[in-house]
Design a protein around this motif. Sequence first.
Motif, PDB file in Angstrom:
ATOM      1  N   TYR A  16       0.837  -1.207   0.000  1.00 32.71           N
ATOM      2  CA  TYR A  16       0.000   0.000   0.000  1.00 32.71           C
ATOM      3  C   TYR A  16       0.871   1.256   0.000  1.00 32.71           C
ATOM      4  CZ  TYR A  16      -3.298   3.357   2.123  1.00 32.71           C
ATOM      5  OH  TYR A  16      -4.066   4.453   2.414  1.00 32.71           O
ATOM      6  N   CYS A  54     -10.576   8.958  -1.645  1.00 30.68           N
ATOM      7  CA  CYS A  54      -9.188   9.363  -1.441  1.00 30.68           C
ATOM      8  C   CYS A  54      -8.518   9.527  -2.807  1.00 30.68           C
ATOM      9  CB  CYS A  54      -8.450   8.335  -0.604  1.00 30.68           C
ATOM     10  SG  CYS A  54      -6.680   8.681  -0.472  1.00 30.68           S
ATOM     11  N   CYS A  57      -5.144   6.835  -2.949  1.00 33.63           N
ATOM     12  CA  CYS A  57      -5.266   5.373  -3.059  1.00 33.63           C
ATOM     13  C   CYS A  57      -6.588   4.933  -3.681  1.00 33.63           C
ATOM     14  CB  CYS A  57      -5.075   4.708  -1.700  1.00 33.63           C
ATOM     15  SG  CYS A  57      -6.464   4.918  -0.576  1.00 33.63           S
ATOM     16  N   GLY A  80      -7.523  10.289   2.595  1.00 33.78           N
ATOM     17  CA  GLY A  80      -7.951   9.722   3.865  1.00 33.78           C
ATOM     18  C   GLY A  80      -6.784   9.730   4.849  1.00 33.78           C
ATOM     19  N   CYS A  83      -3.264   7.708   4.024  1.00 41.84           N
ATOM     20  CA  CYS A  83      -2.527   8.373   2.939  1.00 41.84           C
ATOM     21  C   CYS A  83      -1.964   9.711   3.415  1.00 41.84           C
ATOM     22  CB  CYS A  83      -3.411   8.557   1.718  1.00 41.84           C
ATOM     23  SG  CYS A  83      -3.672   6.994   0.839  1.00 41.84           S
TER      24      CYS A  83
HETATM   25 ZN   LIG Z   1      -5.914   6.857   0.562  1.00 39.18          ZN
END
Ligand SMILES: [Zn+2]
Length: 180
Positions: A16, A54, A57, A80, A83
């Motif tokens: 991620y 977001c 992502c 968000g 992130c």
């Molecule tokens: Zn995000």
Amino acid sequence: MNTYHVDTRDKTDKRYLARCLSQLKSWGAPTDGWYCTEVIDVREDDPEAPLSECELCGCKDVRYEHIMQHDYYFEPVTVGCICAGIMEGSILRARKRERMLRNRSRRRKNFIKRRWVRSDRNICYRRYRNQDIYIFEGTRNYTVKVGWYGTSTYKGRPINNFLSAVYAAFDLADPKGEIL
Ligand SMILES: [Zn+2]
């Protein structure tokens, strides 16, 4: 050097993180040195309001938006919590900010449920956090006063109903600026 407080034992978190960083790079944007200029609860007035997405992502259930800015990037990026933490180099700080906003939203929700004292035909009064709050009902619009501060607009519009006056009063009495 930035330290990311992501649990690196979890491969998905590493993935991620890598995905977020490469997304920033693909925009030609810096990968660190971002700061948060505003946090927004998209459901602060309406519990049914659609959630946000977001921009980094692509997660589609963001209730608390973190508006991230960088001195060398041309526009703010709305993301968000996690992130935001990646962009500013501290997930802990982003989490703390989000927790403070969530608590404020809870106070806001309680605030609108509380009773007001009608101190005059057109004046409502109550106390909150050691502050005297007044709502003046005019012929067409409402005016709110909290200590030395006053307003007759809510979110850029003239206040034409009691509920908006209560929201405006809360924003003056419990300002969001204290979160950042
Ligand atoms: Zn995000």
